[in-house]
Design a protein around this motif. Structure first.
Motif, PDB file in Angstrom:
ATOM      1  N   SER A 145      16.787 -17.229  56.465  1.00  0.00           N
ATOM      2  CA  SER A 145      15.657 -15.978  57.383  1.00  0.00           C
ATOM      3  C   SER A 145      15.914 -15.693  57.881  1.00  0.00           C
ATOM      4  O   SER A 145      15.483 -14.773  58.489  1.00  0.00           O
ATOM      5  N   GLY A 167      14.360 -22.039  52.302  1.00  0.00           N
ATOM      6  CA  GLY A 167      13.417 -21.118  53.803  1.00  0.00           C
ATOM      7  C   GLY A 167      12.121 -21.013  53.542  1.00  0.00           C
ATOM      8  O   GLY A 167      11.807 -21.882  52.285  1.00  0.00           O
ATOM      9  N   ASN A 171       9.269 -16.132  52.248  1.00  0.00           N
ATOM     10  CA  ASN A 171      10.552 -15.508  52.673  1.00  0.00           C
ATOM     11  C   ASN A 171      11.282 -15.524  51.567  1.00  0.00           C
ATOM     12  O   ASN A 171      12.820 -14.958  51.897  1.00  0.00           O
TER      13      ASN A 171
END
Length: 300
Positions: A145, A167, A171
């Motif tokens: 991310s 992530g 995210n």
């Protein structure tokens, strides 16, 4: 000209805006009036004395601006053109900078967004090239991310690869928008990845440096299919390639990214801008916690 510099190691408060001689471009180089310059983790590591020992130091390796002087032998670019790229010296955070490697700013991008691209795009492309990621491969990106991870996801998808990206839960929707299948960090990572790819993955890229190289090696089927850009000690311990810019930049990345942006196959990161005079605050923000997207210093 004005430039960011520090003469002692320490916190953000040691950063100064000082007068330094105007740089001049050498053969094959161009000088730009800097409109924007990227801020990277290496900036505060240098400022803290964790990298280069010499003093004083200027900062910045990536910038975007308007060409105002050409070096000997330069062709294909003219004074007044908008370009972005890598500086010849670590001195992009200034009013003027010399670019050793550059490309036209994609028409759809402003200077701040263009300045956010060189380091992330080159780093991601270099790693993908070393892993040989291509059509039909499944790639695992650990730390998908951030600016480099997001670039790696999109560039791999553009090559025809399937991407699984780690992530945090907030995210995951962002990772889906980039073309990745998200999985959570932490304990149980191997099982979560195998739920999506029962036979493992063809390659793994570690951007986060979160101590998961053994898991990535197992999922990819060997050390030769794993590259890290964030875990030097882990790379040495486990026999994994640690990729760094000083062992040969992949400069075709700059030439190729414009077409991907214009075709809609690459979305640049969100950009948080600070005036050059607020470089200390920009570094403080980046150093104190994860920031989605990219921090960029702008002229004015």
């Amino acid at each position: 000209m004005k430039a960011v510099r520090f003469s002692v190691f320490g916190g953000p408060e040691v950063l100064e805006i000082v007068d330094v001689p105007d740089p001049r471009p050498g053969p094959g180089q161009v000088r730009i009036a800097v409109r924007a310059a990227g801020v990277n983790a290496s900036d505060w590591k240098k400022r803290a004395g964790l990298m280069d020992p010499e003093l004083p130091q200027t900062l910045g390796h990536e910038a975007a601006g308007v060409v105002d002087e050409l070096g000997a032998g330069v062709t294909g670019v003219a004074v007044g053109d908008r370009v972005f790229g890598f500086t010849a010296e670590p001195a992009a955070q200034a009013e003027l900078a010399v670019l050793a490697h550059y490309a036209p700013v994609p028409p759809a991008l402003d200077f701040a967004t263009a300045a956010s691209l060189p380091a992330a795009v080159e780093t991601a492309t270099r790693a993908l090239d070393r892993l040989g990621v291509g059509e039909g491969d499944t790639l695992l990106v650990n730390g998908a991310s951030g600016s480099v991870g997001g670039a790696a996801v999109q560039l791999a998808v553009a090559r025809g690869a399937r991407v699984i990206g780690t992530g945090s839960a907030p995210n995951h929707e962002h990772l889906r928008s980039l073309g990745a299948e998200p999985v959570a960090y932490g304990e149980g990572l191997t099982a979560r990845v195998r739920a999506l790819a029962p036979d493992g993955v063809d390659a793994a890229l570690d951007v986060a440096g979160s101590g998961v190289l053994p898991e990535l090696i197992a999922l990819a089927g060997g050390t030769e299919r794993v590259v890290t850009i964030a875990d030097f000690a882990g790379a040495e311990a486990h026999g994994v390639t640690f990729s760094r810019g000083d062992d040969g930049r992949v400069l075709h990345a700059l030439d190729e990214i414009g077409g991907l942006v214009e075709s809609g196959r690459f979305t640049p990161p969100d950009v948080r801008t600070f005036p050059l005079t607020e470089v200390a605050e920009a570094q403080r923000l980046g150093e104190n916690g994860p920031v989605r997207g990219k921090i960029v210093l702008v002229a004015g």
